[in-house]
Every structure is written in structure tokens, then in C-alpha cells.
Design a protein around this motif. Structure first.
Motif, PDB file in Angstrom:
ATOM      1  N   GLU A 175     -38.823  15.899  -8.796  1.00 11.71           N
ATOM      2  CA  GLU A 175     -39.872  16.012 -10.197  1.00 11.71           C
ATOM      3  C   GLU A 175     -40.622  17.325 -10.095  1.00 11.71           C
ATOM      4  N   TYR A 176     -40.340  18.226  -9.178  1.00 13.27           N
ATOM      5  CA  TYR A 176     -41.146  19.415  -9.251  1.00 13.27           C
ATOM      6  C   TYR A 176     -40.550  20.623  -9.906  1.00 13.27           C
ATOM      7  N   ARG A 177     -41.214  21.599 -10.228  1.00 11.35           N
ATOM      8  CA  ARG A 177     -40.689  22.461 -11.011  1.00 11.35           C
ATOM      9  C   ARG A 177     -39.375  23.443 -10.071  1.00 11.35           C
ATOM     10  N   PHE A 178     -38.821  23.804 -10.894  1.00 13.18           N
ATOM     11  CA  PHE A 178     -37.424  24.560 -10.339  1.00 13.18           C
ATOM     12  C   PHE A 178     -37.807  25.479  -9.412  1.00 13.18           C
TER      13      PHE A 178
ATOM     14  N   ARG B 139     -42.057  29.908  -1.683  1.00 10.33           N
ATOM     15  CA  ARG B 139     -43.040  29.468  -2.467  1.00 10.33           C
ATOM     16  C   ARG B 139     -42.807  29.639  -3.944  1.00 10.33           C
ATOM     17  N   TYR B 140     -41.853  30.141  -4.475  1.00  9.65           N
ATOM     18  CA  TYR B 140     -41.581  30.395  -5.742  1.00  9.65           C
ATOM     19  C   TYR B 140     -41.085  29.092  -6.666  1.00  9.65           C
ATOM     20  N   TRP B 141     -42.109  28.454  -7.162  1.00  8.01           N
ATOM     21  CA  TRP B 141     -41.766  27.235  -7.978  1.00  8.01           C
ATOM     22  C   TRP B 141     -41.968  27.727  -9.544  1.00  8.01           C
ATOM     23  N   GLY B 142     -41.118  27.321 -10.390  1.00  9.54           N
ATOM     24  CA  GLY B 142     -41.069  28.053 -11.797  1.00  9.54           C
ATOM     25  C   GLY B 142     -40.316  29.117 -11.967  1.00  9.54           C
ATOM     26  N   TRP B 143     -40.201  29.888 -13.047  1.00  9.62           N
ATOM     27  CA  TRP B 143     -39.405  30.876 -13.242  1.00  9.62           C
ATOM     28  C   TRP B 143     -39.839  32.462 -12.662  1.00  9.62           C
ATOM     29  N   GLY B 144     -38.885  33.065 -12.064  1.00 11.44           N
ATOM     30  CA  GLY B 144     -39.299  34.641 -11.776  1.00 11.44           C
ATOM     31  C   GLY B 144     -39.971  35.087 -10.473  1.00 11.44           C
ATOM     32  N   ARG B 145     -39.805  36.208 -10.334  1.00 10.12           N
ATOM     33  CA  ARG B 145     -40.478  36.776  -8.811  1.00 10.12           C
ATOM     34  C   ARG B 145     -39.831  36.488  -7.658  1.00 10.12           C
TER      35      ARG B 145
ATOM     36  N   ARG C  82     -33.322  26.358 -23.619  1.00 11.35           N
ATOM     37  CA  ARG C  82     -33.520  26.649 -22.266  1.00 11.35           C
ATOM     38  C   ARG C  82     -34.832  27.651 -22.126  1.00 11.35           C
ATOM     39  N   PRO C  83     -35.796  27.022 -22.512  1.00  8.83           N
ATOM     40  CA  PRO C  83     -37.206  28.125 -22.563  1.00  8.83           C
ATOM     41  C   PRO C  83     -37.630  28.236 -20.783  1.00  8.83           C
ATOM     42  N   ARG C  84     -37.905  29.316 -20.693  1.00  2.81           N
ATOM     43  CA  ARG C  84     -38.280  29.743 -19.158  1.00  2.81           C
ATOM     44  C   ARG C  84     -39.882  29.100 -18.844  1.00  2.81           C
ATOM     45  N   ASP C  85     -39.761  28.604 -17.650  1.00  3.79           N
ATOM     46  CA  ASP C  85     -40.851  28.107 -17.134  1.00  3.79           C
ATOM     47  C   ASP C  85     -41.645  29.018 -16.351  1.00  3.79           C
ATOM     48  N   ASN C  86     -42.334  30.051 -17.249  1.00  2.00           N
ATOM     49  CA  ASN C  86     -42.946  31.122 -16.363  1.00  2.00           C
ATOM     50  C   ASN C  86     -44.385  31.243 -16.393  1.00  2.00           C
ATOM     51  N   LYS C  87     -45.072  29.687 -16.606  1.00  2.00           N
ATOM     52  CA  LYS C  87     -46.564  29.856 -16.574  1.00  2.00           C
ATOM     53  C   LYS C  87     -46.979  29.933 -14.889  1.00  2.00           C
ATOM     54  N   ARG C  88     -48.233  30.433 -14.757  1.00  4.18           N
ATOM     55  CA  ARG C  88     -48.821  30.489 -13.304  1.00  4.18           C
ATOM     56  C   ARG C  88     -49.861  29.585 -13.241  1.00  4.18           C
ATOM     57  N   TYR C  89     -49.850  28.933 -12.270  1.00  6.99           N
ATOM     58  CA  TYR C  89     -51.285  27.876 -12.044  1.00  6.99           C
ATOM     59  C   TYR C  89     -51.753  27.988 -10.670  1.00  6.99           C
ATOM     60  N   PHE C  90     -52.836  27.631 -10.659  1.00 10.40           N
ATOM     61  CA  PHE C  90     -53.906  27.565  -9.403  1.00 10.40           C
ATOM     62  C   PHE C  90     -53.879  29.078  -9.061  1.00 10.40           C
ATOM     63  N   ASN C  91     -53.631  29.523  -7.734  1.00 14.22           N
ATOM     64  CA  ASN C  91     -53.777  30.836  -7.179  1.00 14.22           C
ATOM     65  C   ASN C  91     -52.389  31.087  -7.081  1.00 14.22           C
ATOM     66  N   GLN C  92     -51.292  30.859  -8.092  1.00 16.05           N
ATOM     67  CA  GLN C  92     -49.784  31.101  -7.797  1.00 16.05           C
ATOM     68  C   GLN C  92     -49.702  32.494  -8.046  1.00 16.05           C
ATOM     69  N   THR C  93     -50.513  33.401  -9.033  1.00 17.28           N
ATOM     70  CA  THR C  93     -49.943  34.586  -9.053  1.00 17.28           C
ATOM     71  C   THR C  93     -50.551  35.557  -7.793  1.00 17.28           C
TER      72      THR C  93
ATOM     73  N   PRO D 203     -47.167  20.769 -15.054  1.00 15.97           N
ATOM     74  CA  PRO D 203     -48.385  20.468 -15.516  1.00 15.97           C
ATOM     75  C   PRO D 203     -48.830  18.935 -15.758  1.00 15.97           C
ATOM     76  N   GLU D 204     -48.131  18.096 -16.287  1.00 14.53           N
ATOM     77  CA  GLU D 204     -48.462  16.849 -16.497  1.00 14.53           C
ATOM     78  C   GLU D 204     -48.607  15.952 -14.949  1.00 14.53           C
ATOM     79  N   ASP D 205     -48.251  16.669 -14.031  1.00 16.60           N
ATOM     80  CA  ASP D 205     -48.662  16.086 -12.715  1.00 16.60           C
ATOM     81  C   ASP D 205     -49.657  16.669 -11.978  1.00 16.60           C
ATOM     82  N   GLN D 206     -50.317  17.605 -12.629  1.00 17.09           N
ATOM     83  CA  GLN D 206     -51.344  18.321 -11.964  1.00 17.09           C
ATOM     84  C   GLN D 206     -52.905  17.732 -12.254  1.00 17.09           C
ATOM     85  N   VAL D 207     -52.799  16.653 -13.277  1.00 19.64           N
ATOM     86  CA  VAL D 207     -54.163  16.347 -13.591  1.00 19.64           C
ATOM     87  C   VAL D 207     -54.826  15.851 -12.611  1.00 19.64           C
ATOM     88  N   GLU D 208     -54.469  15.023 -11.607  1.00 18.00           N
ATOM     89  CA  GLU D 208     -55.338  14.348 -10.626  1.00 18.00           C
ATOM     90  C   GLU D 208     -55.711  15.409  -9.786  1.00 18.00           C
TER      91      GLU D 208
END
Length: 312
Positions: free
Chosen positions: A103-106, A187-193, A231-242, A294-299
Motif C-alpha cells: 500500500e506504499y507509494r511506488f 529512499r525514492y518513493w513516488g516518481w522521479g530522481r 497514468r498520472p505521475r506521483d511526483n509530489k514531495r512530502y515531509f523532508n523528502q526533497t 497522502p491518505e495514509d499520512q493523516v495520523e
């Protein structure tokens, strides 16, 4: 909340089941027969697979590693195409589809690390291969990379990415060199880099990336079959990911990728033998909280006193 989660999970398994059923149907009908000829499924399997591992083609064998999630349409086109392409070059090969079912990001890089480990006993070099990129020009090098990594989808040829340090799309490594750089960062969850970090690893290890020579087809060398709308890209950056993914990762790689194999299935897609591996990746949310959707980050955000993420 729990009930909704169960419904979502049940729906995902239903979709996966329908996908596998579609592939099984293709598997049963995949071999071409002479007029009036009938063969059993077991004989069909042998008939389809005998051409991809002809030992007279040489001692080296390539593992095509395809990081995968929810891309059935692309896979049905990719697998038989790349199988025929490599047979034409007389490249011994196996195709491994590394399917992320957690259930994690790609996490493309971790899936490649898993594919490297799971193909270790059969093949002595790998191709990290995007499922939505197929070569349409003859003569691209898929042979054993002796001196260092070979970037088949080079910036001069890739239809989208043209910067000099780009090493994504299709990249060949022999096993010795992949181990030398400790594979790819986990460490690279989500798309890119993740490819940009890989380029730094390659240079730090004193290796040089070579690219195809004498190819005159430019940006028409490959067919890119990615549908941006579906197939939209999941390229959002969360927390201190960037910040933490903008530097060389000296801690994670192929030696410590954490995962569980849910199942392995051998199938044939229009004559192309494929090993389909269902993988559950593990994530330490204290170290890489951006692995959560994102929906699992709430808690977690509530505990940290952070604003809630925006999600559809």
C-alpha cells in the motif's frame, strides 16, 4: 475507516486477479500452430520458451527487470515486443516483472534491487527497463556490458529526457558493477530522481556510462507508450523528502532492500516467457515517511503537528 480500507484492498486484489486471468488466457493461446495441429498446454510452454535461451548465442544471459504496478496494457505490448527484439539479436534473456502490491507509494529503485536479487542465479547482467519504452530501431546494444553501465535510452535518443546526466529508461549493468555501487537507493518513493542519484553513484565508483554509437534515428529511436491521462505521475514531495533525496544516499541499496515475495508465477504472453513476481516492500516511516500515500499520512502528520496533505 477500517471497512473502507478492506473494500479498497479487496478491490485491488480483484483487479489484480482480473489482470492475471487476462494474462493466463493469453498464455494458453500464445503459441502459433501449423494448420490442424493441436498441442497440450505443457507442450505449448516448451514450444514458446525454447528460443530465448539458446546457449549457442553465447555464455552471457540478460535479466530484463521491469518495475511494475497497474500497467497491464503496457506490459501486454512490451513483453512480446522486447522478446522478439532480443531474439533477433540472439541475446539470451529472461524477463522479470517486479510487481509492487503493498500500500506504499511506488518505488522503482527498490523494485530493481529486488529484481537483481531474485534473478541472481540465472543471469549475469541486467537491464533496468521501463515497461512503457520499446526500441523501434535495430542495432541498439543489449550485449554484455564489460567496461561499465551501458545507457541504451541515451539523452540523444530518448523521446522525452535529453539532459546529459540522464540514465533512466533502459540501463544495462553487469552484476559485478551493480554490486560495486550497492545498486540503487531505497529512499525514492513516488516518481522521479532515483536515476539522478544513480548517476552520482556510478561516478563515485569510478565507472563511466557508455551510450549507443552510430544510431541515426534520434528521438524516433523508441516508442513511448505511457498514457499521461490514465497514468498520472506521483511526483509530489512530502515531509523532508526533497532535502533528503537531493543528495547521495550512502546508507541504502541492494544490500539492505527490505521486501517480501508474495508469489512468483511463470507465464507466456504472446510467445514471451515472463516471470511475474508479486512483491511487498517494507518501509520505515521514521526514516522515509514519504513512502506513505497522502491518505495514509493523516495520523503521522497529526502526531508531528504538521498540516494535512491535499489529496483527491
Amino acid at each position: 475507516m477500517a471497512r473502507g480500507w478492506l473494500v479498497l484492498r479487496s478491490t485491488r486484489f480483484l483487479v489484480l486477479g482480473l489482470c492475471l486471468c487476462s494474462i493466463i488466457i493469453i498464455y494458453i493461446s500464445s503459441c502459433s500452430l501449423q494448420d490442424g495441429q493441436t498441442i497440450t498446454q505443457k507442450e505449448s510452454n516448451i514450444s514458446c520458451q525454447k528460443d530465448h535461451d539458446n546457449k549457442s548465442w553465447g555464455r552471457h544471459k540478460l535479466a530484463i527487470l521491469v518495475p511494475f504496478r497497474d500497467r497491464l496494457e503496457e506490459l501486454l505490448e512490451f513483453a512480446p515486443y522486447i522478446h522478439r527484439y532480443l531474439n533477433h539479436q540472439k541475446i539470451r534473456h529472461d524477463i522479470y516483472v517486479i510487481n509492487q502490491i503493498d500500500e506504499y507509494r511506488f518505488n522503482r529503485a527498490s523494485l530493481i534491487n529486488v529484481g537483481f536479487l531474485e534473478s541472481n542465479t540465472n543471469c549475469d547482467y541486467i537491464a533496468m527497463h521501463d515497461v512503457d519504452l520499446v526500441p523501434v530501431t535495430d542495432g541498439l546494444p543489449y550485449t554484455y556490458p564489460v567496461e561499465g553501465p551501458v545507457h541504451v535510452a541515451s539523452p540523444e535518443l530518448h523521446p522525452i529526457y535529453h539532459y546529459k546526466k540522464f540514465v533512466g529508461g533502459i540501463l544495462l549493468f553487469n552484476r559485478f558493477h551493480f554490486i560495486k555501487i550497492n545498486g540503487m537507493s531505497n529512499r525514492y518513493w513516488g516518481w522521479g530522481r532515483e536515476d539522478d542519484e544513480l548517476y552520482v553513484r556510478i561516478k563515485k565508483a569510478g565507472l563511466n556510462v557508455t551510450r549507443p554509437q552510430g544510431i541515426t534515428t534520434g528521438y524516433k529511436t523508441f516508442k513511448h507508450i505511457h498514457n499521461k491521462i490514465k497514468r498520472p505521475r506521483d511526483n509530489k514531495r512530502y515531509f523532508n523528502q526533497t532535502i533528503l533525496t537531493g543528495r547521495l544516499d550512502k546508507e541504502t541499496g541492494v544490500t539492505n532492500v527490505r521486501y517480501k515475495i508474495d508469489s512468483k508465477t511463470k507465464m507466456v504472453i504472446e510467445g514471451a516467457p515472463v516471470t511475474f513476481i508479486n512483491v511487498q516492500l517494507e518501509c520505515n516511516t521514521a526514516l522515509t515517511p514519504w513512502c506513505l500515500k497522502p491518505e495514509d499520512q493523516v495520523e503521522l502528520r497529526r502526531k508531528l503537528g504538521l498540516p494535512m496533505p491535499k489529496f483527491k
